[in-house]
Design a protein around this motif. Sequence first.
Motif, PDB file in Angstrom:
ATOM      1  N   GLU A 169      -6.587   1.249 -42.211  1.00 26.30           N
ATOM      2  CA  GLU A 169      -7.554   2.058 -41.448  1.00 26.30           C
ATOM      3  C   GLU A 169      -8.904   1.373 -41.559  1.00 26.30           C
ATOM      4  N   GLY A 170      -9.313   0.702 -40.503  1.00 21.76           N
ATOM      5  CA  GLY A 170     -10.557  -0.077 -40.557  1.00 21.76           C
ATOM      6  C   GLY A 170     -10.395  -1.189 -41.567  1.00 21.76           C
ATOM      7  N   ASP A 171     -11.333  -1.288 -42.524  1.00 23.19           N
ATOM      8  CA  ASP A 171     -11.242  -2.335 -43.550  1.00 23.19           C
ATOM      9  C   ASP A 171     -10.465  -1.861 -44.779  1.00 23.19           C
ATOM     10  N   ASP A 172     -10.031  -0.609 -44.738  1.00 26.76           N
ATOM     11  CA  ASP A 172      -9.363  -0.040 -45.917  1.00 26.76           C
ATOM     12  C   ASP A 172      -7.861   0.101 -45.698  1.00 26.76           C
ATOM     13  N   TRP A 173      -7.180   0.365 -46.806  1.00 26.44           N
ATOM     14  CA  TRP A 173      -5.766   0.737 -46.761  1.00 26.44           C
ATOM     15  C   TRP A 173      -5.650   2.155 -47.309  1.00 26.44           C
ATOM     16  N   VAL A 174      -4.760   2.932 -46.699  1.00 25.30           N
ATOM     17  CA  VAL A 174      -4.555   4.296 -47.190  1.00 25.30           C
ATOM     18  C   VAL A 174      -3.126   4.390 -47.730  1.00 25.30           C
ATOM     19  N   LEU A 175      -3.043   4.753 -49.005  1.00 25.49           N
ATOM     20  CA  LEU A 175      -1.741   4.773 -49.691  1.00 25.49           C
ATOM     21  C   LEU A 175      -1.212   6.192 -49.816  1.00 25.49           C
TER      22      LEU A 175
END
Length: 509
Positions: A145-151
Amino acid sequence: MSEHFFWWTDEQKAIYKDVRQFVEENYEEAEEYFWNTKFPWPLVKKVAEKGYFGVGVPKEFGGLELGATGSCIVAAQLGRLYAVGHVFTVSMLAGLEQILRFGTDEQKQAWLPKIASGEELGALCITEPFAGSDAANVFTSAIKEGDDWVLNGKKRFITGAGVSDRYFIYAKTSDDKALRKQYGHITAFMVEKGRPGFSLEKINPLIGFDNVPNGYIDFDHVRIPDSNRIGAVGNGWNVMMAGLNFERLIGAAVFSGQFEDIINLLFHFTKRRVQFNRTTNQFPGVQDGIAEIITKAKVSRLYSYHCAKLLDDGKEPMVEASIAKMINTEYARDIGLKAIQILGGDGLTKFLPAERLLREAKIGEIVAGTNEVQKMIIYRFSAMLPIYNKTMRFRWNDNVNAPIISKKESKFKGLSITDENILKVIAHDYKINPGLYMTPDDVREDIGGSRSDLRKILEELETQGLIVTHRDRAGKIVLVKATYIGLQKAFPKVYYQWFPDWYDNADKF
Ligand SMILES: Cc1cc2nc3c(=O)[nH]c(=O)nc-3n(C[C@H](O)[C@H](O)[C@H](O)COP(=O)(O)OP(=O)(O)OC[C@H]3O[C@@H](n4cnc5c(N)ncnc54)[C@H](O)[C@@H]3O)c2cc1C
């Protein structure tokens, strides 16, 4: 058990001496934590102060750079302090090899000094409720998600759960079936304790690993930056595999230090225990048992350091790491059982450490890939090794009138490629290897000819009922043998007969 191996460097010899002394000095304290069922934080801090957590970390990142051999030395010795050994081991396994091989320069700078200092502990998170031996079957997902990862997901059986600050995890980053087949659906990440949504779910009450927390962790929309991704997206399987040889070796070595203490205990105990007016060390069965334990302790130790040397030499000792893991843990189980037998009822009490070794060993046979999985690896990888796949042909030797392994050409070599001659080759093989099939390549090696000509003839012979074929799933002929009718057609009965010299002619028919 206190000997060095001749290939150890001076630094490795020095750390061996140092860590042994550390263990001797802290043994009693470790026992107290065992009895109080407390996580040995003060002892872990002492290990960190000694710099042992950095034994495998390169010097430029604050470590001791003593490689797999140094890591084995420290793991084996700290294993004598029970919980401390496991925590030390898993903290190192939670990223060291993976970051060294797949991390960016920034990631190395960020994480390796932390691993080396031991200022925070690490946990390795592969296993999930539905992914055990089948480690690729991860359900924990990571979505960009954008520059992040969602775990999102769960991991279980995690050693050091809760007490660790760093969690090296593998998550699914694709549901694509084709990628899944190539193991390209997994990515590795580092997750820090304290991230919102990251929580501890359960601590397992275990048979062993006393006072080492082991449990379930939960990821509920845990957001981490892309800089926490270790290795390329979809390359998690390779990251995992890269760390596994090291993991298996170090995870195994942690048991072997305990063998020395058990042997010491057995000598001490059996010199003082009197039954039937004799100390029990005078009973041959007890001596045999202790000798067996010493043998297993020495073999597993030697094999571990052999494997460590291969790793230090830059090899990928897949088979050797599995063997080291398997024999260390199986021998630990055998040694635990035998030691208890020698100690009698006392061995079954918690007052002596033999029962502890047995409980630890049972875990050892399951963690880091069960021993069945290790055997699968040993078999599959060995089956591909050229050393075990040398051409082996038995040929009839008229001088000794017996089949022997030979490099000589077959007597059929150069004959024309006809149905009759091919049948002869296959029937002749019955005389040599009565119970075995031939591969089409064996037949070609004996007589020559092209693959396609041979295939046509084999199909024809099969249609005539003169040979039987064994085919692969695609229908390709992979093995052939003559039928009884084929044998009769190829040669007269006497061709196949063989009797030893002593056998009476009168009894032949
Ligand atoms: C104390 C402890 C500490 C652990 N620490 C960690 C940790 O820190 N991090 C982590 O990620 N995991 C950890 N684990 C998990 C451990 O690695 C797994 O338990 C192990 O890989 C086996 O998986 P499983 O328990 O799901 O058993 P399963 O995979 O369900 O296996 C059950 C049985 O089936 C057999 N089996 C499965 N597949 C095959 C096959 N293909 N061929 C033959 N036999 C097969 C197994 O050998 C076993 O006998 C730990 C486990 C324990 C008990």
